[in-house]
Write a protein that holds these residues in place. Structure first.
Motif, PDB file in Angstrom:
ATOM      1  N   ILE B 380      46.209  32.451  37.823  1.00 36.00           N
ATOM      2  CA  ILE B 380      44.796  32.456  37.585  1.00 36.00           C
ATOM      3  C   ILE B 380      43.825  31.307  38.511  1.00 36.00           C
ATOM      4  O   ILE B 380      42.832  31.418  39.204  1.00 36.00           O
ATOM      5  CB  ILE B 380      44.414  32.317  35.230  1.00 36.00           C
ATOM      6  CG1 ILE B 380      44.721  33.320  35.312  1.00 36.00           C
ATOM      7  CG2 ILE B 380      42.630  31.780  35.639  1.00 36.00           C
ATOM      8  CD1 ILE B 380      43.919  33.985  34.854  1.00 36.00           C
ATOM      9  N   VAL B 458      44.911  37.592  39.195  1.00 38.86           N
ATOM     10  CA  VAL B 458      44.403  38.266  38.095  1.00 38.86           C
ATOM     11  C   VAL B 458      46.363  39.597  37.724  1.00 38.86           C
ATOM     12  O   VAL B 458      46.324  39.220  36.771  1.00 38.86           O
ATOM     13  CB  VAL B 458      42.649  38.688  37.516  1.00 38.86           C
ATOM     14  CG1 VAL B 458      43.128  39.259  36.760  1.00 38.86           C
ATOM     15  CG2 VAL B 458      42.536  37.546  38.443  1.00 38.86           C
ATOM     16  N   ALA B 461      49.119  37.824  36.453  1.00 38.59           N
ATOM     17  CA  ALA B 461      48.648  37.557  35.299  1.00 38.59           C
ATOM     18  C   ALA B 461      48.896  37.744  33.617  1.00 38.59           C
ATOM     19  O   ALA B 461      49.538  37.602  32.870  1.00 38.59           O
ATOM     20  CB  ALA B 461      47.608  36.155  35.147  1.00 38.59           C
TER      21      ALA B 461
END
Lengths: 319, 703
Positions: B380, B458, B461
């Motif tokens: 992130i 992202v 993640a």
């Protein structure tokens, strides 16, 4: 917008030759942003003698702000930054000047960070010389640049020095011609054509018209002579292009300069910022203004790239 | 990092291989067939829709140019005397790669201005009536096919009168090039899809079908031998579940009956009691325990998904760093760009020993899940990073998580497999990392092209969190993987010192293992993305090329082990392999083309495939005496730890060289350094062999 003083502001505008674009831009800004203001516009009509009366009148009217247009009006009404005369100059009322090509040279301000005076700020409107010359190169590449100026004006001398410096840095050959001064210490309009011919004979490719009240006044004979000798004139302000036959100018539009000055006035009146603390600003963007009529006469047409963003005036085929 | 050469899929038991082979075949056939069909469909669809799209775009571009020309003419400038039209048109040609030329002709078709030199054939076409008729014809017939291009002609007008035509030539190859790119992307997706499908099916089948069946089989075998001490716990209500339930019931009843009898007999005492005791020990009665067995596959999917997430950034990380780059004091731009990779490798090197300890102490599952915190925070953070310092910090956070997660999986597998199976277990571990590297790098490149670098982070993640959820579900509870460590005996450092006194071990570490890592992280991870970018490659293409490395290492794995067994001489394999890996860089560095890079990666991958196994075998051979003193694990662990120095140095060395010499020369010098160290390695061994004629080396085969 208006958060400070509630009532309408009284703004006293002293102009040199009528309420033209900068004057209009200034007023429009207040209208567009709904800042209540009343304007007292006084036109000197190119007569310096009237300016002293304007100072007295502004004081008598208890104006909230004085706006001065042009170098002459500004110098006479505001005085030099280092020793203003409280009797003759505006020293208490906040003042914003505009359409002053070289405020440092005219001694209106100390430097561009601050005017050096408690009540003065303003705008300058000339593009940096290097920016102007680069724009000229994009119109037509050249090597030899002509410059005609009169030595009896501080402005013109300072400007000539700047042109000399920039031309040197850019590797241009500068052809300088000084207008001869008469017995009264002033140049004669009759000398203009000979000077232009001299520059043309020395094979200049562009003729640069810098800061000069004299040439601005006699712009018509100046640009006519240039066209006669097939010399394109590039100017540092829009007037010689819009009001005479200069080929082009790289300059801020007066209307936009007026708006910028109005923004400074807003900061003084509404945000209550001391004028001393407001930078002497200029617009970051300059317009390429082209006189198409002159382009036709010289058969020197702007390249496509420039045409895409230039402001073209007097378009249409000639005669 | 993923870098071993062991095949990915290793059988765990005797029941699975058959099921698996059939499943593989079935999945492969179904997937390949459906993918081919889909690819073919989408390619034709794409081709048929791309051409009109291109035409539309060319029309928009052309109309804007028409507007500019007409404006100039409208200002009264004579059409034939327009100024600067050539450069203006060239600029358009340069801005849009699909445009071959833009040209302006008069009403007779005579060329007035053009963006580039045109062939006589094209200019002749402008004068044909087919072209000239467009001035007055309908808007629909403006597109014509000529030899040089798809030609779109637009009429130029002034005051409503036609004054000429503006021709836009659309590059015919452009569509083909786009199709090629898409084709490659589809192939990559097919391969990755296949791998992922096989991986997941394998795990699911093992987890839900074959492993329970095998457990049942083993428990039944115990019962057949008359051992009723264990019961099979299987919670799901399937066939295995009900059989297990039935068996459990039986075992319980048997035990209860025994207990009842035992109670009465014990009271009596004497000979019957002794007899009873005999029965108890023979049939394992009295104390019922759960038969439980974790499986290697438990860790497979979480590990695969997590490594996949981590590898997504590989094809573009240096480019991303370059984007946020601002000058860093005392460092050149190139070295600064290498920092995130160097820090990542450095943190892994530092954290792995600790993380291993934690996993042993607190259990694999717990460390896996806790490791997700820094890992996900790192992704992130990278997605939001705006400075190089932030990127370094967040990549370091991910590195900590990566170390914890990979080591916890390794520990899990180690805890489950028996001693003999350990090599096999590690092969599974490394194989998973390798196939994840393959898939992640390639997919990450494709994604980065389409959604941008930040969103890929992202996504990483999200994948990491999914991996965590699955790990939590599939890994057995921590109690079973906690290792009660036998206390390290004192003087371990003194013993390590002894290993380091072994010149040959030191030579392997510094002249073979470390250089191999330097070329991997410095060349492949750092230079390749940047260099390919400078050659104009997309990140998808970069991902494809970087993927070649794990593909080759996996593909040549069996061949490499075969060769190692046949040749027997580990030292020579190592020397030749190291030397060759560098020579690829020396030979192909000046091609200045994508294919040069492909060849370099192929050579390097092949060389590494052939050196990995010999490296370990050779260390064991050279350190025979040391291993008796400090243990095999310690020596190999030392090799692992030491070679990570190379991972850290790689990007820094590469960046320094690039800063001084530019990409091509830097690649050459890296090659020379690697090959040079191989030569030095040989020299050291020849010298030490002479010094100790009775030494264990000297071409003695591994055995």
């Amino acid at each position: 917008m208006a958060t400070g003083k509630p009532g309408p502001f009284h703004i006293y505008m002293a102009v040199w030759r009528g309420c033209e674009d900068a004057c209009k831009g200034f007023q429009d800004y207040f209208r567009d942003n709904k800042i209540p203001a009343t304007f007292t516009v006084r036109d000197a009509g190119r007569d310096k003698a009237k300016l002293a009366g304007f100072v007295q009148e502004a004081r008598g009217l208890e104006a909230d702000l004085v706006v001065t247009w042009g170098t002459s009006v500004t110098r006479i009404m505001l005085g030099p930054w280092d020793k203003p005369d409280p009797a003759k100059h505006v020293t208490k009322i906040p003042a914003v000047f505009m359409i002053v090509a070289d405020p440092i040279g005219a001694k209106v301000v100390r430097d561009y960070e601050s005017s050096g005076r408690a009540n003065v700020t303003g705008t300058r409107n000339r593009a940096p010389t290097a920016v102007q010359f680069k724009a000229l190169q994009s119109y037509k590449t050249f090597k030899r640049l002509g410059l005609i100026y009169n030595t009896n004006e501080l402005n013109a001398r300072l400007n000539a020095a700047q042109v000399r410096k920039t031309a040197g840095e850019m590797g241009l050959d500068l052809i300088e011609v000084k207008l001869p001064l008469g017995e009264d210490g002033k140049p004669s309009p009759d000398a203009i054509e000979a000077a232009v011919k001299e520059v043309a004979d020395k094979k200049a490719e562009f003729l640069y018209m810098g800061s000069s009240s004299f040439l601005t006044k006699f712009r018509k004979p100046f640009t006519d002579a240039a066209i006669k000798y097939k010399l394109p004139v590039a100017a540092g302000t829009e007037v010689p292009v819009t009001k005479a036959g200069a080929l082009m100018a790289i300059a801020s539009r007066y209307y936009n300069v007026g708006q910028l000055a109005a923004d400074q006035a807003r900061r003084v009146l509404v945000d209550k910022v001391a004028p001393e603390k407001i930078r002497i600003q200029r617009l970051r963007r300059f317009s390429f203004i082209i006189n198409m009529e002159t382009a036709h006469k010289l058969k020197l047409y702007p390249p496509m790239e420039i045409l895409r963003y230039a402001e073209v005036i007097k378009a249409g085929p000639t005669q | 990092m993923a870098n071993e050469n062991v095949p990915a899929f290793v059988a765990e038991s005797r029941l699975t291989p058959m099921v698996r082979r059939r499943l593989f075949a079935l999945i492969t056939i179904v997937l390949v067939a459906s993918s081919l069909f889909l690819s073919w469909q989408s390619l034709t669809l794409f081709e048929s829709s791309l051409t009109p799209e291109l035409n539309k775009k060319a029309e928009v571009i052309g109309l804007s140019a028409v507007g500019d020309v007409e404006r100039a003419v409208g200002l009264g400038i004579p059409f034939a005397e327009l100024n600067g039209v050539g450069p203006y048109l060239s600029e358009i040609g340069k801005t849009y790669p699909e445009i071959e030329y833009v040209a302006v002709t008069d009403v007779a078709g005579k060329l007035l201005y053009s963006s580039s030199e045109l062939s006589a054939q094209t200019m002749a076409f402008f004068k044909t009536s087919a072209a000239l008729d467009i001035m007055s014809g309908p808007a629909s017939g403006r597109s014509l096919e000529i030899a040089a291009a798809h030609n779109l002609a637009l009429p130029l007008k002034n005051d409503g009168k036609a004054i000429g035509l503006l021709h836009v030539g659309i590059d015919k190859q452009f569509v083909q090039r786009q199709l090629n790119d898409i084709f490659f992307d589809l192939v990559i997706i097919l391969i990755v899809g296949l791998l992922v499908a096989i991986e997941i099916t394998l795990v699911l089948v093992t987890f839900y079908v074959t492993a329970p069946l095998e457990r049942l089989d083993r428990v039944l075998a115990l019962y057949t031998r008359g051992n009723f001490s264990q019961i099979l716990v299987h919670k799901s209500h399937d066939a295995v579940g009900s059989v297990a339930g039935f068996l459990e019931e039986c075992a319980r009843k048997l035990n209860e009956r025994y207990e009842r009898v035992a109670a009465s007999v014990r009271a009596a005492g004497g000979a019957p009691a002794a007899r009873l005791e005999d029965i108890r020990s023979r049939y394992g009665l009295g104390k019922l325990s759960k038969y439980f067995e974790g499986s290697i596959v438990d860790a497979r999917i979480p590990l695969f998904i997590f490594s996949f997430a981590e590898e997504l950034q590989k094809s573009f990380l240096p480019l991303f760093v370059k984007e946020v780059y601002e000058p860093v004091p005392y460092l050149t731009e190139e070295v600064a760009i290498g920092l995130p990779i160097a820090f990542f490798m450095g943190i892994i090197a530092l954290a792995t020993p600790f993380a291993g300890g934690w996993a042993d102490k607190y259990g694999s599952r717990r460390i896996f899940v806790i490791g997700l915190i820094p890992a996900v925070a790192g992704y992130i953070g990278c997605a939001a990073a705006t400075t190089i310092y932030e990127l370094v910090a967040w990549r370091s956070a991910t590195a900590l998580g990566y170390a914890m997660i990979t080591i916890s999986c390794q520990g899990y597998i180690a805890a489950i497999v028996t001693r003999e199976n350990r090599a096999k277990g590690m092969a599974v571990f490394v194989g998973v990392l390798m196939s994840a590297s393959m898939c992640g790098t390639a997919i990450g490149g494709i994604l980065a092209d389409r959604i941008g670098y930040r969103l890929v982070f992202v996504l990483a993640a999200v994948f990491a969190l999914v991996a965590g959820a699955i790990a939590y579900r599939m890994l057995v509870a921590d109690g079973d993987t906690i290792v009660t460590k036998t206390k390290q005996k004192g003087g371990v450092f003194r013993k390590l010192g002894a290993v380091f006194a072994n010149m040959r071990f030191v030579a392997i570490v510094f002249l073979a293992a470390i250089p191999a890592k330097i070329i991997l992280t410095g060349f492949l991870y750092f230079i390749v993305p940047l260099y390919l970018f400078s050659l104009g490659s997309s990140t998808a293409e970069t991902g494809r090329i970087m993927m070649i490395y794990p593909v080759i290492v996996i593909a040549l794995g069996p061949a490499a082990s075969w060769a190692a067994d046949r040749l027997g001489n580990m030292m020579w394999m190592l020397v030749v392999g190291c030397f060759a890996s560098g020579m690829g860089l020396v030979f192909f560095n000046d091609w200045a083309s994508v294919w040069g890079v492909v060849l370099m990666v192929i050579v390097m991958g092949s060389a590494h495939a052939f050196t990995k196994a010999p490296q370990i075998a050779f260390v064991m051979e050279v350190c025979e005496a040391d291993m008796e003193k400090v243990g095999r694990t310690t020596v190999l662990g030392l090799l692992r730890t030491m070679e990570r120095i190379g991972s850290v140095l790689g990007p820094i060395i590469a960046a320094t060289l690039v800063g001084i010499f530019g990409y091509e020369q830097a690649i050459m010098y890296m090659g020379l350094i690697i090959s040079g160290s191989a030569v030095l390695f040989l020299v050291v061994f020849v010298l030490t062999a002479r010094g100790s004629a009775d030494g264990p080396a000297e071409g003695k085969s591994g055995g």
